[in-house]
Design a protein around this motif. Structure first.
Motif, PDB file in Angstrom:
ATOM      1  N   HIS A 836      13.451  38.187  18.084  1.00 28.14           N
ATOM      2  CA  HIS A 836      12.972  38.825  17.368  1.00 28.14           C
ATOM      3  C   HIS A 836      12.218  37.918  15.951  1.00 28.14           C
ATOM      4  O   HIS A 836      12.551  36.714  15.900  1.00 28.14           O
ATOM      5  CB  HIS A 836      14.246  39.700  16.431  1.00 28.14           C
ATOM      6  N   TRP A 837      11.484  38.720  15.484  1.00 24.34           N
ATOM      7  CA  TRP A 837      10.596  38.065  14.431  1.00 24.34           C
ATOM      8  C   TRP A 837      10.073  39.110  13.369  1.00 24.34           C
ATOM      9  O   TRP A 837       9.787  40.211  13.654  1.00 24.34           O
ATOM     10  CB  TRP A 837       9.797  37.036  14.787  1.00 24.34           C
ATOM     11  N   VAL A 838       9.784  38.439  12.357  1.00 24.97           N
ATOM     12  CA  VAL A 838       9.003  39.275  11.143  1.00 24.97           C
ATOM     13  C   VAL A 838       8.039  38.313  10.462  1.00 24.97           C
ATOM     14  O   VAL A 838       8.229  36.806  10.617  1.00 24.97           O
ATOM     15  CB  VAL A 838      10.116  39.912  10.145  1.00 24.97           C
ATOM     16  N   GLN A 839       7.110  38.787   9.731  1.00 29.49           N
ATOM     17  CA  GLN A 839       6.288  38.003   8.987  1.00 29.49           C
ATOM     18  C   GLN A 839       7.053  37.977   7.555  1.00 29.49           C
ATOM     19  O   GLN A 839       7.434  39.119   7.181  1.00 29.49           O
ATOM     20  CB  GLN A 839       4.774  38.687   8.681  1.00 29.49           C
ATOM     21  N   LEU A 840       7.140  36.825   6.934  1.00 35.68           N
ATOM     22  CA  LEU A 840       7.796  36.570   5.671  1.00 35.68           C
ATOM     23  C   LEU A 840       7.124  37.412   4.771  1.00 35.68           C
ATOM     24  O   LEU A 840       7.772  37.876   3.605  1.00 35.68           O
ATOM     25  CB  LEU A 840       7.752  35.100   5.240  1.00 35.68           C
ATOM     26  N   ASN A 841       5.829  38.078   4.669  1.00 38.98           N
ATOM     27  CA  ASN A 841       5.147  38.668   3.769  1.00 38.98           C
ATOM     28  C   ASN A 841       5.479  40.200   4.003  1.00 38.98           C
ATOM     29  O   ASN A 841       4.717  40.994   3.461  1.00 38.98           O
ATOM     30  CB  ASN A 841       3.654  38.246   3.467  1.00 38.98           C
ATOM     31  N   ASN A 842       6.143  40.474   5.034  1.00 37.85           N
ATOM     32  CA  ASN A 842       6.267  41.960   5.282  1.00 37.85           C
ATOM     33  C   ASN A 842       7.445  42.185   6.156  1.00 37.85           C
ATOM     34  O   ASN A 842       7.639  42.142   7.436  1.00 37.85           O
ATOM     35  CB  ASN A 842       5.081  42.553   6.466  1.00 37.85           C
ATOM     36  N   ILE A 843       8.606  41.771   5.684  1.00 36.10           N
ATOM     37  CA  ILE A 843       9.962  41.874   6.376  1.00 36.10           C
ATOM     38  C   ILE A 843      10.325  42.900   6.749  1.00 36.10           C
ATOM     39  O   ILE A 843      10.942  43.173   7.967  1.00 36.10           O
ATOM     40  CB  ILE A 843      11.062  41.498   5.093  1.00 36.10           C
ATOM     41  N   GLY A 844      10.004  44.176   6.296  1.00 30.00           N
ATOM     42  CA  GLY A 844      10.274  45.442   6.609  1.00 30.00           C
ATOM     43  C   GLY A 844       9.794  45.729   8.302  1.00 30.00           C
ATOM     44  O   GLY A 844      10.416  46.469   9.124  1.00 30.00           O
ATOM     45  N   HIS A 845       8.423  45.069   8.645  1.00 27.98           N
ATOM     46  CA  HIS A 845       8.036  45.236  10.069  1.00 27.98           C
ATOM     47  C   HIS A 845       8.580  44.276  10.943  1.00 27.98           C
ATOM     48  O   HIS A 845       8.038  43.092  10.844  1.00 27.98           O
ATOM     49  CB  HIS A 845       6.508  45.391   9.960  1.00 27.98           C
ATOM     50  N   GLN A 846       9.626  44.698  11.839  1.00 29.22           N
ATOM     51  CA  GLN A 846      10.197  43.851  12.629  1.00 29.22           C
ATOM     52  C   GLN A 846       9.687  43.785  14.110  1.00 29.22           C
ATOM     53  O   GLN A 846       9.120  44.853  14.731  1.00 29.22           O
ATOM     54  CB  GLN A 846      11.762  44.267  12.629  1.00 29.22           C
TER      55      GLN A 846
END
Length: 1835
Positions: A836-846
């Motif tokens: 799993h990962w996310v962009q730190l500038n868009n935590i809500g989009h996983q």
């Protein structure tokens, strides 16, 4: 639904006979495709089976699998023994499906196609009217456009009657530039449309769409054309007069090819031509498949299967058999005969598989990395590129055949379908958004994208290009149409096909259009222009719709490839926008170089995941490839991993470090050179974390078992301890820029701490709101520390200085490892093989990515450790090393940083810096260290640890030997030094390491009451020759004199075990060798003289033969042999009964059949309603960034269903706070569990040192796992752990306080024994037994009645009895003039009692008696329940008078007494329990205002005077109640919640069990651990009350909330009114009674009118007709003969008193009797003491109700009684009486006393439920709930 009926009739109007085969209907299709193929002669290879009809080849694995795959049933015929034959498939064809030689769905009935071989599915179909069509004189419907078109479409030709010549001519297909009127009357010039003057006779050229101005725009038509709206809301592109539009958007003269009506093109001479693979049709204008072309093929995908259908040769093959993956899309390449299909796994992963050369090559995983959902596929055959639409990731991508991929387009809507047309270089896709549907056209590289000018689209789900007409076809599921247009969007047309219901997928092949519907199991074909010749080419029972793709030379012609000779390093695509004819593309994370063809690495992250025994290189989110790639290096138990740029010589190489506890080492792998080396080895137990400092060149590790943190130089030559005494170490992280080391501790006091790189200045950073931090990650870019808390399910971060703590993700499923790099945060969890990962500038989009086939088949817990590094990390390390002094110091050993001293050289353990500041010298060792001769200092515990650490090995010299253990008094001292329990001495199994515990055992003697086994072990003497081996060598069963069983028993051939003769050939194996169930059972077990055998082997009573009702499953009892037409009266389909249609609760919804389901069951992806209507019309929300779909009803329900809690977030819940859950506290491990070093988990001993990591930190493996048990200190067993040996005991023993010795466990006393009835403890084990009338099953645990129970089934006019075991159905009673509602049966007198609702009376008739029934109770109206109380022969009746429920008891002479009246309560079921003096009842409560009715389960005293509510919480509608007398549990069925409930007799211990596959269970009878209920459609099913089926063929104990294991035992189309189970064990007698055929009232003879059970005996009562009577008779009455009269009435009562001399006489008798009883008791007590010399083993009655004391507020419901029958009964265990007695009593004990050991006196007390009685005297021993005085007992 009128259009559906019209469509059904339309099918038969095609003028052709229906196809002969319902499975592969290719007769018509063959004609359409110019095929003359017939049946097949052979199939390809040995892996296929040829169906008998020659129409299909199926995989050999589908042969004899219980499913009709051929369609004619031939694949299920002649199956080997043990395989279910085709005939048995009929019993599996449950309504609403239809059986007609095969099982077909009800939707195939009257659909216009013959699916049954006899055509019965198309007979007696209702007539319909037409809507939107023309109704033929024959009643059929045809499309309005077929009227007067010179082609007879009606069977009677009425569509071509009364047609004028001009009208017929005008009805021909309109030419380009013309408009067809809706009535089919003719064509008008397109310029006359929407001109304000109606030209069509029906006015269809004018309409509401003419007023729309949004249909035309400057870009809609070309410059040479003008745009005009159409009445339907579309548009027309008009050309000047004398010209017609062409397919390119221009205008041609009427003399051109288009003007001449050529579909494709024309020759200069004027004739029309067709593209390759097609030929001109009969009209010389349109194109159809060439007769000499290669055979076309269809690819069909439904749910989880991909098939190849060749219509011409009628060959059907399976390319991808059914599995766990759902197929989403399919396409193929003709040249290589390769099929591609998109799939989705059960865990939400997606990908693409392929199979080359169709069946001749294995299935290959083509694409998985970066794929979420492959919703649509299209194959571009020229450049050999697969186009893929991923709706979850929101992009359209292209991949060449080698797997090189690139993302082309990211549309704004959700992608639905794809199509390519390389002939003109076009790419089409469809999408939906809030604005509706849209179809877009672009060139093949995704450029020049523009939507087609099509309005009103809603759900364009499928696209296909017709190369002959150069048209684009699409399906619109929402609008239920199939349409087409020219490739520029003009000339929009609808296919005139009435049967299109919800078109799903389509393809065009020549002149034919193939499509599938969303709500049918068919693939259809029709003429693409007219919609005629419609038929089905394929049918299959499936819950999934078909995806279709076609392969033919006309669809994939040879064309020049613009990518040939290109220099693209990655992917090449043809492009009309490029001067080179092609463009180069790079994968995600790469960038295209300035040369335009070379791809260079971008800022992509490299991620490594480490499992227990594998290392995986994972391409993160990069489209292309098959997922994770194994790093091929040996790894046995990886516990930690890290990845960084480390110094190698003068440069930096990307290096992977991992710790392997199996070899106790830390390894380094250079990922550039692929070289591996061992960095550190020795003195490593469980390394749970690794971290690197590439600036100063050090590696750090945390050893959780040792509680230490160490470091070493990158070459591993020098190591140093920097911290110890740290409990529950879990993780490390290093900040190279800030020169800080972070560590985390788990356990109950978890914390995150910070220290300097040399271990100094340690301080707490986080210590609050922390559970178990399992992983740390330091991000120097943001200056924050990240951690994963596995127990709290969260990932958080904090600044290095301890400020600004943030919760980034919550509600995760056990996040185990976290890594941060290049602006991304990665994590793994404990439960899935996914990243799993996310962009730190868009935590809500996983994002999430499956690991692919690298982890397929692994069933171990993932526990994936994670390491990640980006390209920017290299730049950062180079910068920091340039600023650091360490690279320039050239330190001899180590370089460390300290805030006070800065960076300086340091030394390893036992050494100190020399005067030059760079080199090192030996240091003086401390008291806690050991000094080597070389001067090196070692840790003290390294001394004598079996591993030499000093250069000379002196740390392992002069080590003391193991000390011999000193054993206790009850232990045996092995010669090898171990101590073990004395009971293990001479037991035949060696336990000492030298086997000395078995020496000299041959001479050991046993006690007088014991038998000595050949091994020397002693067992009770009565175990000798009991046909059960108790000695390990079987010597207790040797030389037993042949071991013949009694005449009433059957002897198993191999084991010589005796089983009841009744168990022979009863369908249930009781012998381990199956000798009691031979193959010829049906021949050996003949039907009785009054029965006949059905063809399926079942016996049915002769009086049920030819009675017009089918009783044989195969209908053989009703046939031609019966005379007349030989057909049973057809029964109407059953509808849900009105009383079963209970209103659903607010959080429920009803299925069509009336069943109520929770709202969460609707639209959850699984069909729960029988018709699947709970999954229709669903639009489920999806958790953001994931593939998980949830029901809309799950939003804001207080439970998190998305991993990040999105469904409970404030934004979804109208501002309410998000639902939260409190994480469970850190568990405290039990004494017999292993505590993981991180303090998070507790493991069973079997999970430690088993080679598989179970702890999150893998601390359960490595260390001392291979050496811990070499000390031999354990008496029984030793289990190694990474830190020390742990002793254990053999089964049946318990470890003592010393931690090494063992003693016997009394499993019977502790409840650990699984015995279902009786339990006898033995040394190290136990033996189960059964009550009288039962026999022990082969499993040695369960008990079964010696005689078969029978089901008593009540129908409207008859009562039948069905033997549960022997398939024997008998008629009990039948009267066509009655309306039976309830029935009951007296097993003692064999009398049937029933309630006739037509007469309003209760009647009784002896079974098999031809005499008319006698009336027991007359004028009984409004009866809601009836039950017979067999002890006094009384009948209980419940009725309803208005809103009041009434309970009455009626005697055999018809006198009745009202027991209770309750307002607002109606009794629906009754179950007397006379032996305990009470009555169980189901009650329905009146609905409160605005509410619904509810249920209640009651326990009433037999006279109704006292009541106790056993259950009323979450009881919907109680449909039946019964008592399980072997467990003391009360069971009830709930027709509202579709489950069973149970509770103890005092209402405690309530539990519920869901009924798997049962709807509306009503009625209930419990016997032999089965609960029998009537299910929907009048099936009788039984559900086990003790075990549940696990789904893997095994069974586990039934727990509350589990789904009970159920099976069908009876099925008949006639409605069942009631059911019961007949067996004498279900009707126990009162105390002292031995003959149940006589009323208990008659024996006492003291009741004046009527009697009822009370306190285990009877009491006298007055009837309603004489409410003030004296209930009992006086002595004077008896003397006058009144007693005889009362006895004849069946009433008796213990006297309440007397008068005069008679009273005195009674007193004298009572006193004498009391003295006799006291004397007998004293004698029995002395006798018991003399025989009390028994072993500590004993009987335990596994009955939770024994000794139970009611709660203080419970009413006194009378004393419980005994229920066992006397030993003379014929239902005894299948042994001799004396052997049976020994088995049940020898050495046994009850709660009252030890019984007599002798079978001769027969005075031993047997435990009897809530009491006990002497077998000969009837004396009752009672618990505290028993009689209150001896006087009551004597009475």
């Amino acid at each position: 639904m009128l259009w559906v009926r019209c469509a059904l009739v339309l099918v038969s109007a095609c003028g052709r006979a229906p196809p002969a085969d319902a499975f592969l209907t290719t007769g018509t299709v063959a004609a359409l495709l110019y095929s003359n193929g017939g049946s097949l002669s052979t199939c390809d290879g040995d892996g296929e089976f040829l169906c008998t009809d020659g129409k299909a080849c199926i995989p050999a694995g589908q042969r004899c699998d219980g499913s009709d795959d051929c369609g004619d049933g031939s694949d299920e015929q002649d199956c080997p023994p043990g395989v279910e034959p085709t005939e048995d498939l009929k019993s599996q064809c449950l309504p609403p499906s239809i059986w007609c030689g095969r099982c077909i769905p009800s939707s195939w009935r009257c659909d216009g196609e013959q699916d049954c071989n006899d055509g019965s599915d198309e007979r007696d179909c209702p007539s319909v009217s037409c809507q939107g069509g023309f109704k033929c004189d024959s009643g059929h419907c045809v499309h309005i456009s077929w009227l007067c078109d010179r082609d007879e479409d009606c069977p009677d030709g009425s569509d071509e009657r009364n047609c004028t010549e001009s009208r017929a001519a005008d009805s021909a297909r309109c030419r380009p530039g013309q408009f067809r009127c809706s009535d089919g009357a003719g064509c008008i010039p397109a310029a006359d449309v929407c001109d304000g003057r109606p030209q069509c006779s029906d006015g269809s050229d004018e309409g509401t769409g003419c007023a729309r101005r949004d249909t035309c725009s400057p870009a809609t038509c070309t410059a040479s054309q003008t745009c005009r709206p159409t009445p339907a809301g579309g548009h027309l592109c008009l050309c000047p007069e004398g010209a017609v539009p062409d397919s390119t958007g221009g205008c041609l003269s009427e003399g051109s090819c288009v003007g001449r009506g050529c579909e494709y093109d024309c020759q200069p001479s004027g004739g029309c031509v067709c593209p390759p693979g097609l030929q001109l049709g009969a009209d010389n204008r349109t194109c159809e498949l060439a007769a000499d072309s290669a055979e076309p093929e269809l690819l069909l995908a439904d749910g989880d299967t991909v098939r190849q259908l060749a219509p011409r040769s009628r060959r059907l093959h399976t390319l991808a058999p059914a599995g766990d993956e759902r197929v989403l899309a399919v396409t193929g390449e003709l040249a290589t005969r390769t099929a591609y299909w998109g799939f989705r796994t059960a865990d939400g992963g997606g990908g693409v598989r392929r199979r080359a050369d169709f069946q001749r090559a294995p299935i290959d995983l083509f694409l998985m990395s970066g794929v979420r959902v492959a919703d649509a596929l299209a194959w571009e055959w020229v450049a050999r590129v697969l186009y893929l639409a991923d709706a979850e990731r929101g992009h359209l991508a292209a991949c060449d055949w080698l797997g090189h991929c690139a993302v082309l387009v990211r549309p704004s809507g959700r992608l639905l379908a794809l199509a390519v047309y390389p002939q003109q270089g076009f790419l089409f896709w469809s999408e939906i958004s809030e604005k509706g549907g849209q179809i877009t056209r672009a060139v093949l590289d995704g450029a020049d994208a523009a939507p087609l000018p099509l309005t009103g689209l809603e759900t364009p789900r499928s696209l296909a290009v017709d190369p002959a007409a150069r048209r684009l076809y699409w399906t619109d599921t929402s609008r239920r149409v199939i349409e087409s247009c020219l490739l520029d969007g003009s000339d929009r047309r609808e296919v005139p096909e009435l049967l299109v219901r919800a078109p799903f997928s389509l393809t065009v092949l020549g002149s034919n259009l193939f499509w599938s519907d969303l709500d049918s199991e068919d693939v259809h074909v029709c003429n693409k222009y007219t919609g005629k010749n419609r038929t089905s080419v394929y049918k299959r029972r499936s819950i999934w719709s078909f995806r279709i793709a076609a392969l033919h030379a006309s669809l994939q012609p040879a064309l020049p490839n613009a990518c040939v000779g290109s220099r693209c390093s990655h992917l090449c695509l043809p492009s009309q926008t490029s001067p080179h004819g092609h463009r180069c593309f790079c994968s995600e994370g790469e960038r295209l170089g300035h040369d335009g063809f070379t791809c260079h690495p971008g800022n992509a992250s490299q991620v490594v995941l480490a499992g227990s025994d594998l290392l995986l290189d994972v391409p993160v989110g990069v489209l292309g490839g098959v997922g994770a790639t194994p790093i091929e290096y040996p790894a046995r138990m990886v516990t930690a991993v890290t990845l960084d740029w480390l110094p190698v010589g003068e440069g930096l190489n990307l290096t992977l470090l991992y710790a392997d506890s199996a070899d106790g080492a830390i390894h380094a792998v250079d990922l550039e050179t692929r070289r591996q080396r061992t960095l550190v080895s020795g003195h490593l137990t469980t390394v749970v974390a690794l971290a690197t400092d590439p600036v100063r060149g050090n590696v750090y590790w945390a050893d959780s078992s040792r509680g230490t943190i160490e470091l070493a130089s990158f070459d591993g030559s020098h190591r140093r301890l920097i911290a110890d005494g740290l409990r529950h170490l879990t993780a490390l992280a290093v900040s190279a820029s800030e020169r800080l080391l972070f560590l985390s501790l788990g356990g109950r006091a978890g914390s995150i701490q910070q220290m300097e790189l040399d271990g100094s200045r340690r301080r707490a950073l986080v210590s609050e709101r922390l559970q178990t931090p399992s992983s740390l990650a330091a991000d120097d870019t943001s200056g924050r520390l990240f951690w994963a808390d596995a127990q709290a399910g969260a990932i958080e971060s904090i600044r290095y200085d301890g400020t600004e703590r943030r919760a980034l993700k919550r509600f995760l499923a056990g996040p185990l490892s976290v890594a941060v790099t290049s602006g991304r945060m990665f994590w793994s969890d404990m439960h899935s093989w996914r990243l799993h990962w996310v962009q730190l500038n868009n935590i809500g989009h996983q994002f999430a990515q499956s690991l692919g086939e690298a982890v397929d088949g692994r069933d171990v817990k993932p526990l994936l450790r994670l390491a990640a590094v980006g390209v920017d990390r290299l730049e950062e390390v180079l910068r920091l090393r340039a600023e650091s002094r360490c690279p320039r110091l050239h330190c001899a050993e180590l370089c460390l940083h300290n805030s006070e001293r800065g960076e300086q050289c340091d030394c390893g353990t036992g050494r100190q810096p020399a005067s030059d500041g760079r080199s090192c010298a030996p240091a003086a060792c401390s008291e806690r260290e050991f000094a080597c001769q070389s001067g090196t200092c070692l840790e003290a515990d390294w001394r004598c640890d079996g591993s030499p650490d000093c250069p000379g090995g002196e740390d392992e010299a002069d080590c003391p030997h193991r000390r011999i253990a000193v054993c206790g008094a009850d232990e045996f001292n092995c010669t090898s030094g171990e101590c073990l329990s004395s009971v293990l001495r001479c037991d035949g199994t060696p336990h000492c390491s030298d086997a000395s515990d078995e020496d000299g055992c041959a001479d050991r003697a046993c006690d007088a009451d014991q038998f000595r086994c050949g091994t020397g072990y002693c067992v009770p003497a009565h175990y000798r020759c009991d046909r059960h081996s108790d000695c390990t060598d079987g010597s207790d069963e040797a030389h037993c004199g042949g071991g013949a069983c009694s005449n009433s028993s059957f002897t198993c051939v191999t084991s010589r075990r005796c089983v009841a003769a009744e168990w022979f050939c009863d369908g249930h194996p009781d012998c381990v060798d199956l000798s009691d169930e031979p193959a010829d059972c049906q021949r050996l077990k003949n039907c009785t003289d009054d029965s006949r055998r059905c063809d399926d082997g079942r016996c049915v009573g002769a009086d049920l033969w030819c009675d017009g009702v089918i009783d044989c499953a195969d209908s053989s009892d009703e046939g031609a042999h019966c005379g007349g037409n030989g057909t049973a009266t057809p029964l109407p389909p059953l509808q849900p009964r009105e009383e079963d249609k209970a209103a659903c609760e607010e959080n429920q919804r009803a299925c069509v059949d009336g069943r109520c389901l929770s709202l969460t069951a609707f639209c959850d992806g699984t069909a729960d309603c029988e018709g699947g209507e709970d999954e229709l019309g669903c639009g489920e929300p999806t958790c953001p960034g994931t593939e998980r779909r949830i029901s809309a009803h799950w939003l804001c329900d207080g439970e998190r269903d998305c991993e990040d809690g999105w469904d409970e977030a404030a934004a979804q819940c109208d501002g309410r706070p998000a639902a939260t859950s409190t994480p469970p506290p850190t568990p405290a491990c039990a004494d017999d569990q292993f505590a993981c070093a991180d303090g998070f988990s507790c493991l069973s001993p079997a999970e430690v040192c088993d080679g598989v990591a179970h702890c999150g930190d893998r601390s359960d493996e490595g260390g001392m796992c291979e050496t811990a048990c070499s000390t031999h200190i354990c008496a029984h067993r030793c289990r190694a752990t990474p830190t020390a040996p742990v002793c254990g005991c053999l089964d049946g023993f318990q470890l003592q306080a010393d931690g090494k010795t063992c003693r016997d466990v009394d499993e019977c006393a502790t409840g650990a024994a699984p015995c279902w009835q009786l339990c006898n403890n033995t040394e190290g084990g136990f033996r189960c037994g059964c009550l009288a009338g039962y026999g022990l099953e082969p499993d040695g645990v369960a008990c079964r009645a010696n005689t078969s129970p029978r089901l008593l089934l009540t129908q409207a006019s008859r009562v039948i009895a069905d033997s549960v075991r022997h398939k024997n159905l008998q008629l009990i009673y039948r009267n066509d003039n009655t309306t039976l509602a309830f029935s009951d049966y007296d097993a003692w007198t064999e009398t049937l009692y029933f309630y006739d609702s037509y007469r309003g009376a209760v009647l009784a008739v002896p079974a098999g008696d031809d005499q008319p029934p006698r009336t027991v109770v007359a004028n009984a109206t409004g009866v809601t329940a009836m039950a017979l109380e067999w002890a006094t022969k009384s009948v209980y009746l419940a009725s309803r008078e208005g809103e009041t429920g009434v309970l009455r008891a009626c005697a055999a002479d018809g006198l009745c007494r009202t027991l209770a009246r309750t307002a607002g309560e109606t009794l629906l079921a009754l179950r007397p329990v006379p032996e305990q003096g009470f009555l169980l009842a189901c009650a329905e409560l009146a609905a409160p205002p605005g509410g619904r009715r509810s249920g209640r389960v009651l326990r009433l005293s037999a006279d109704g005077s006292e009541r106790l509510v056993l259950a009323d919480h979450k009881v919907g509608r109680c449909g039946g109640v019964d008592l399980d007398r072997t467990t003391g549990l009360v069971w009830w069925s709930d027709t509202h919640f579709h489950r069973l409930g149970s509770a103890r007799l005092d209402g405690s211990g309530r539990a519920a069990a869901d009924l798997s596959g049962l709807h509306l269970p009503r009625g209930l009878a419990v016997f032999e651990d089965w609960a029998y209920v009537i299910s929907h459609r009048s099936q009788v099913r039984r559900c086990h009350t003790r075990v549940v089926e696990t789904g893997t063929g095994t069974y586990a104990p039934l727990r509350p909330g589990a789904a009970a294991w159920c099976q069908r035992v009876y099925n008949n189309a006639m409605e069942l009114r009631a059911l019961d189970v007949l067996h004498r064990l279900r009707q126990p007698l009162l105390l002292g009674e031995r003959n149940g055929s006589v009323s208990a009232c008659r024996r006492h003879g003291r009741c004046r009118h009527m009697c009822l059970p009370r306190g285990g005996q009877v009491a006298c009562y007055c009837p309603d007709s004489e409410p003030d009577c004296r209930p009992e008779l006086t002595d004077t009455d008896l003397a006058d003969g009144a007693g005889e009269a009362a006895g004849a009435a069946g009433a008796a009562q213990p006297p309440s008193g007397g008068g005069g001399s008679s009273g005195a006489a009674i007193g004298v008798v009572l006193c004498l009797l009391a003295l006799l009883l006291v004397g007998a008791a004293l004698w029995l007590r002395r006798r018991g003491r003399r025989c009390g010399r028994t072993r500590p083993a004993g009987h335990q009655f596994q009955n939770p109700t024994f000794g139970m004391t009611p709660p203080p507020d419970a009413p006194d419901l009378g004393a419980p009684g005994a229920w066992l029958r006397d030993s003379a009964d014929d239902n005894n265990n299948p042994f001799s009486e004396e052997d049976d007695y020994k088995k049940r009593t020898a050495g046994g004990r009850t709660a009252a006393q030890h019984p007599d050991c002798s079978p001769k006196t027969k005075s031993c007390h047997i435990q009897l439920g809530l009491g006990a009685r002497s077998e000969d005297s009837g004396f009752l021993e009672l618990s505290s709930a028993g009689f209150s005085s001896m006087e009551r007992l004597v009475q």
